[in-house]
Design an enzyme around this catalytic site. Structure first.
Site, PDB file in Angstrom:
ATOM      1  N   HIS A 122      25.543 -10.040   2.474  1.00 31.42           N
ATOM      2  CA  HIS A 122      24.910 -11.354   2.316  1.00 31.42           C
ATOM      3  C   HIS A 122      25.963 -12.385   1.912  1.00 31.42           C
ATOM      4  CE1 HIS A 122      20.602 -10.467   2.645  1.00 31.42           C
ATOM      5  NE2 HIS A 122      20.908  -9.276   2.167  1.00 31.42           N
ATOM      6  N   LYS A 175      38.088   0.973   2.934  1.00 28.94           N
ATOM      7  CA  LYS A 175      39.038   0.765   4.034  1.00 28.94           C
ATOM      8  C   LYS A 175      39.027   1.986   4.944  1.00 28.94           C
ATOM      9  CE  LYS A 175      43.051   2.202   1.264  1.00 28.94           C
ATOM     10  NZ  LYS A 175      44.367   1.786   0.756  1.00 28.94           N
ATOM     11  N   ARG A 189      40.567   6.576  -2.176  1.00 26.49           N
ATOM     12  CA  ARG A 189      41.999   6.676  -1.837  1.00 26.49           C
ATOM     13  C   ARG A 189      42.263   8.015  -1.175  1.00 26.49           C
ATOM     14  NH1 ARG A 189      44.847   9.665  -5.632  1.00 26.49           N
ATOM     15  NH2 ARG A 189      43.684  10.175  -7.535  1.00 26.49           N
ATOM     16  N   LYS A 192      44.214  14.069   0.595  1.00 23.09           N
ATOM     17  CA  LYS A 192      44.853  15.099   1.414  1.00 23.09           C
ATOM     18  C   LYS A 192      44.789  14.720   2.881  1.00 23.09           C
ATOM     19  CE  LYS A 192      43.907  19.228  -1.436  1.00 23.09           C
ATOM     20  NZ  LYS A 192      43.272  20.578  -1.415  1.00 23.09           N
TER      21      LYS A 192
END
Length: 206
Positions: A122, A175, A189, A192
């Site tokens: 939004h 991301k 993050r 492996k």
């Protein structure tokens, strides 16, 4: 100009059509749409299953596809109001999951419990207007084949999760995730990656 474009270009006609399709201030379709329109518009593959307690807020003006032998478990919510929701074959959408399009999910994918994917945000820039009344922005989420997403994970708009990757429980993915990777934490993050030469999962050095 096609019918869909004509409706979109005429604000009064657009409001009328939306009122006919769903009650005011509601995200779910009217019963006549659910019973008579959606079964003709949307595609469900052979052997696919949507459990009885699933909330299907799917509208006929965007796609909903469920591939063969795939399952959407109880208490999940699927919403294609602002973007397509496309689910591949042999994929399981877990108990209590939330999918808000635009979302594309591949084949042989596993979602654990209470996973949230939302391709919608939004607007909030104008402080004189509530965020609920500001223009929405969409960015597609793509989950490639063979991905496993753990319980209570969140995938944000615009993210792509690569093939055969694993998202740890409780991770917030903000991301893109490379193929054959494991991510965890908030924000997510890289932990492996699979080394195809050594055939082992190797920790990523910080």
């Amino acid at each position: 100009m096609g019918l869909k474009e004509k409706i979109k270009s005429n604000e009064k006609l657009k409001k009328l059509v939306l009122w006919m399709l769903m009650p005011k201030n509601q995200a779910r379709p009217r019963l006549w749409v659910k019973w008579f329109v959606n079964p003709l518009k949307h595609k469900k593959g052979r052997g696919s299953l949507v459990r009885r307690r699933t909330r299907m807020d799917v509208m006929p003006f965007n796609q909903f596809v469920l591939g063969k032998d795939s399952t959407i478990e109880d208490f999940a919510t699927v919403n294609n109001g602002v973007g397509d929701v496309i689910i591949g074959e042999r994929t399981r959408i877990g108990i209590g999951n939330v999918l808000i399009g635009p979302v594309t999910i591949g084949d042989d994918v596993m979602f654990a419990q209470n996973v949230v994917l939302s391709g919608l945000n939004h607007g909030y820039e104008d402080v004189n207007v509530p965020p609920s009344l500001q223009k929405v922005e969409t960015k597609p989420i793509i989950v490639e084949d063979e991905v496993w997403i753990g319980a209570n994970a969140v995938v944000t708009a615009g993210v792509t999760i690569g093939k055969h990757s694993i998202v740890a429980a409780g991770c917030v993915v903000v991301k893109d995730v490379p193929p054959y990777s494991i991510v965890g934490g908030n924000p997510g993050r890289l932990l492996k990656q699979y080394n195809h030469e050594t055939k082992t999962w190797e920790r990523v050095k910080k």
